[in-house]
Design an enzyme around this catalytic site. Structure first.
Site, short mmCIF file in Angstrom:
data_model
loop_
_atom_site.label_atom_id
_atom_site.label_comp_id
_atom_site.label_asym_id
_atom_site.label_seq_id
_atom_site.Cartn_x
_atom_site.Cartn_y
_atom_site.Cartn_z
CD1 TRP A 308 30.33 42.48 49.31
CD2 TRP A 308 28.75 44.03 49.10
NE1 TRP A 308 29.35 41.97 48.49
CE2 TRP A 308 28.38 42.89 48.33
CE3 TRP A 308 27.89 45.13 49.10
CZ2 TRP A 308 27.19 42.84 47.59
CZ3 TRP A 308 26.71 45.07 48.37
CH2 TRP A 308 26.38 43.94 47.63
CB CYS A 343 26.54 38.36 45.16
SG CYS A 343 27.67 36.97 45.39
CG HIS A 402 28.44 38.33 40.94
ND1 HIS A 402 27.84 38.74 42.10
CD2 HIS A 402 27.72 38.89 39.92
CE1 HIS A 402 26.81 39.53 41.80
NE2 HIS A 402 26.72 39.63 40.49
CG ASP A 425 23.38 40.43 39.40
OD1 ASP A 425 23.02 40.29 40.58
OD2 ASP A 425 24.58 40.46 39.06
CG ASN A 465 33.07 36.31 27.37
OD1 ASN A 465 33.65 35.27 27.11
ND2 ASN A 465 31.75 36.43 27.26
CG ASP A 467 40.89 39.59 27.50
OD1 ASP A 467 40.47 38.42 27.61
OD2 ASP A 467 40.92 40.20 26.42
CD GLU A 517 37.76 31.35 27.50
OE1 GLU A 517 38.23 31.98 26.53
OE2 GLU A 517 37.11 31.88 28.42
CD GLU A 522 37.06 32.80 23.11
OE1 GLU A 522 37.26 33.65 23.99
OE2 GLU A 522 37.92 32.43 22.29
CE1 TYR A 612 30.82 37.68 46.53
CE2 TYR A 612 30.98 38.41 48.81
CZ TYR A 612 30.32 38.42 47.59
OH TYR A 612 29.16 39.14 47.44
#
Length: 782
Positions: A308, A343, A402, A425, A465, A467, A517, A522, A612
């Site tokens: 990268w 990725c 991603h 992944d 998820n 914040d 959401e 949730e 990105y």
């Protein structure tokens, strides 16, 4: 020796010998030759033959009775003391069609476990019931029955304890048709087949049989009931990988090419390289986890070297790849990591490996993807007073997108209910159990907050998820002062995308990863997850918190809720004109209020070029204004960036770059503070593909690739990469510099080698632009 009748023989010298018992062809044993030699002794006229010899016999050297040798040979041919195998027909065409493996470009037989396949054996004579016959399938070095790596199958014995089965379908003349069914729990890999008949062992020239996972077999843990899904997630060798930004998503066509030459062998090499126990090669949990490690080169000299840095000398820029085939072929040839991947390249190659081995797989793109390095479900974003992101302070990051993978399997190793799609992944981000690997983690566990489950569920949960907590950093008396601006709870993990089943369009699978959401489900999921993750209090990272008033700290971790502003403050970021390289970037920030009153708002907005991964490459400009609004109203603040400001950066960066706008609004006299971000992509002229809609197998046709530079700037060092699986291998055309208005046209003469729908993919790169892609479908008929 002369045979007078069936019981009397005349021996040399004129003596006669009467034999009471008659030897029958099919009763002969491996000791028959000894018995016949004993018959050559000189007995008394009335002595009887017995298995123990002859009484009163006078020995005669065998060399003196050539007639006995002739009889021995004749009777042996008729009686078949040792039947020999003269050939094996693997019935490749028939078996591979039934096993959905006919597309593999390989000479050997490729079959799927738990499903019958047939073999045609040719013998030196007809196979009799008393003949000994066994098929021996071995895997790994020095296969042994005790290790479970040598399967010996005898049609007359009970089914093998390993779960393999064999039966005679038809026995006619010198040919015998056998049916073999491997265990649905058999280790996948490359088996050698030897056939033992009596004391003879037959090895055919191509005696390797490739055994794969079987999504068509209900007893296999990768069984996938839906035919359309099997066609998409196992058999489709082309597709799309979705990139861009959360609200400007576009596709990159990708050739997975799991059936191309050497790809299956490359996957078998990876299985061997993984050093998985052979018992673990039966389990897609272990296999998919091992492949997530081996597709990156970090710990084990695997397939792809991640980069990268923006410097791709001595390798291929990640944006130049259009498929997995040339990557895996080069790796298999050199056994050294291929340079370079990011990725979407890692995900494309991992999809190829999984589909090639028979594990259903799909590429998954997560937009606004969080990279949470501390497992605290929080990403801190640091801005200066103009709203410009401060790269040096950001330990965590939010990637525009991603790309990882989902693989389909049952999970008998977990509590009930976690079967189905599992996230894996291969992009090297964080170590798991000491190496760069990730998954398989059940999507259901991510959705419901069960982040105590293996593997890497906390990390994947945070990716969709976490914040975002925004901090403004100001210098006060030479020290950084941090002021918390806002917490964004709904910006991470949006528009999670994959290619739709059987259609060339995007499918949104966000609901498979998370509840809506703000919904009650949730909230419960988040509360469960935070109970396992133990997030730290809402403070900036310790190394930056040099002076922070305690009243700015939220000490108790809790599930944050969206803030309702007193002013009803809202922000929108839009572009007025198409974002074409060479044109000014005409952007606008719209400020809105929705409640009665007079509101004075301090607005700061900035425009940056970023990769990105969120890394900022250049600050392009900013706007800072104070606006006044009454009640429910709005105003638009323009933000215009001249072309000269960003074109140098476009030409100097080897990666694709995005336009990132950040706006900060603070309402005077209130606690209303709001941050808004928007990432946009540049827009490029298209590539046009000209070719017939249909073509004949093994008949030439011409495909033309046409591009017109409709931009206001020249495009330097243009390269056109094209590939058509089953039609032609990847080719590159150097087009040089393409001035504004110039048209380039490249042609390739194609000879299709496989039937069905095939796709042509083209990609154009230059110094200024890093990825204009196009594709077109052609149907190949007989």
């Amino acid at each position: 020796m002369v045979v007078l009748n069936k019981n009397v023989f005349q021996l040399p010298g004129g003596k006669k010998c009467r034999v009471k018992a008659t030897l029958k062809v099919d009763l002969l044993t491996p000791h028959s030759e000894t018995l016949i030699k004993r018959a050559a002794r000189l007995p008394s006229p009335r002595s009887e033959v017995s298995g123990r010899g002859y009484s009163g016999a006078q020995k005669l050297p065998v060399s003196q009775v050539p007639q006995v040798e002739t009889l021995t040979r004749t009777m042996s041919d008729n009686a078949g003391t040792d039947i020999k195998l003269t050939g094996i027909d693997f019935l490749k065409s028939q078996n591979s069609r039934l096993h959905h493996t006919d597309a593999y470009n390989i000479k050997n037989l490729v079959v799927r476990r738990g499903q019958a396949f047939q073999l045609q054996l040719s013998f030196s004579r007809e196979l009799k019931a008393a003949d000994k016959l066994s098929l021996r399938f071995g895997i790994g070095e020095n296969p042994k029955k005790t290790r479970g790596t040598l399967i010996s199958l005898n049609p007359k014995r009970e089914p093998d304890l390993s779960g393999w089965q064999i039966s005679v379908v038809k026995n006619s003349g010198k040919e015998c048709l056998l049916s073999v069914t491997s265990s649905p729990r058999a280790p996948v890999g490359k088996y050698t087949l030897n056939v033992k008949t009596g004391t003879n062992i037959y090895k055919s020239e191509n005696n390797a049989v490739y055994l794969l996972f079987n999504p068509w077999c209900e007893a296999d843990v990768v069984f996938l009931a839906d035919e359309a899904q099997r066609n998409e997630y196992v058999l489709n060798d082309t597709g799309y990988i979705y990139v861009g930004s959360a609200y400007r998503i576009y596709n990159r066509p990708w050739n997975f090419g799991q059936f191309e030459e050497f790809i299956l062998d490359a996957c078998m090499y990876l299985l061997d390289k993984s050093e998985l126990k052979l018992s673990n090669r039966r389990d897609p949990v272990f296999v998919s986890r091992a492949m997530s490690a081996l597709v990156n080169a970090n710990d084990d000299s695997g397939v792809l070297l991640g980069n990268w840095s923006g410097n791709y000398n001595n390798g291929t820029s990640p944006t130049d790849w259009i498929g997995s085939v040339s990557i895996l072929q080069k790796y298999y040839e050199t056994k050294k990591p291929v340079s370079y991947g990011q990725c979407w390249v890692f995900s494309g190659v991992l999809t190829t490996v999984m589909r090639c081995l028979g594990i259903p797989s799909r590429c998954v793109s997560n937009f606004n993807s969080a990279h949470d390095t501390e497992d605290n479900l929080r990403v801190d974003v640091y801005l200066n007073e103009l709203g410009e992101k401060l790269n040096s302070m950001c330990i965590d990051s939010v990637w525009n997108f991603h790309v990882w993978n989902d693989v389909w399997m049952k999970r008998p190793d977990l509590p009930a209910g976690f079967d189905g799609w599992q996230a894996i992944d291969s992009t090297p981000q964080e170590k798991s159990q000491g190496i760069f690997q990730c998954g398989p983690c059940p999507l259901k566990a991510i959705r419901e907050g069960d982040v105590y489950l293996p593997f890497d569920s906390k990390f994947v949960y945070a990716e969709v998820n976490a914040d975002e907590v925004y901090w403004v950093v100001k210098k006060v008396n030479g020290k950084n002062k941090f002021t918390k601006l806002s917490t964004k709870t709904q910006g991470i993990g949006v528009n999670i995308s994959t290619k739709a089943v059987g259609q060339d369009k995007r499918e949104d699978i966000t609901m498979e990863y998370k509840f809506p959401e703000g919904s009650e489900e949730e909230r419960k999921s988040m509360q469960k997850a935070t109970s396992f993750i133990h997030p730290s209090g809402m403070v900036p990272r310790a190394r930056f918190a040099l002076s922070l008033p305690t009243n700015n700290v939220e000490s108790k971790p809790e599930v944050p809720r969206e803030v309702v502003f007193k002013s009803g403050l809202q922000l929108e970021i839009t572009n007025k004109e198409a974002l074409c390289p060479g044109n000014p970037l005409e952007l606008a920030i719209t400020v809105k209020t929705s409640t009665p009153g007079s509101w004075t708002i301090n607005l700061a907005g900035s425009c940056q070029l970023q990769l990105y991964t969120g890394k900022v490459e250049a600050n392009l400009g900013y706007v800072k204004e104070t606006v006044k609004l009454e009640g429910k109203s709005e105003t638009q603040v323009p933000l215009k960036i001249a072309a000269d400001t960003y074109m140098k950066t476009l030409a100097s960066v080897e990666d694709e770059v995005f336009i990132h706008i950040t706006a900060i609004a603070e309402v005077q006299g209130t606690d209303d503070k709001l941050t808004k971000e928007m990432t946009m992509s540049f827009e490029y002229p298209p590539i046009t593909l000209q070719m017939p809609e249909t073509a004949k197998l093994n008949k030439e046709f011409t495909c033309a690739f046409i591009f017109k530079n409709k931009l206001n700037v020249p495009l330097d060092n243009c390269k056109l990469m094209v590939e058509g699986l089953g039609i032609f291998q990847m080719s590159t055309f150097d087009e040089g510099d393409v001035k504004p208005g110039r048209i380039i046209k490249s042609e390739i003469v194609c000879t299709p080698t496989r039937l069905g729908e095939k796709k042509m993919i083209a990609k154009l790169t230059s110094t200024q632009i890093k990825g204009i892609s196009a594709e077109k479908t052609i149907t190949i008929t007989e």
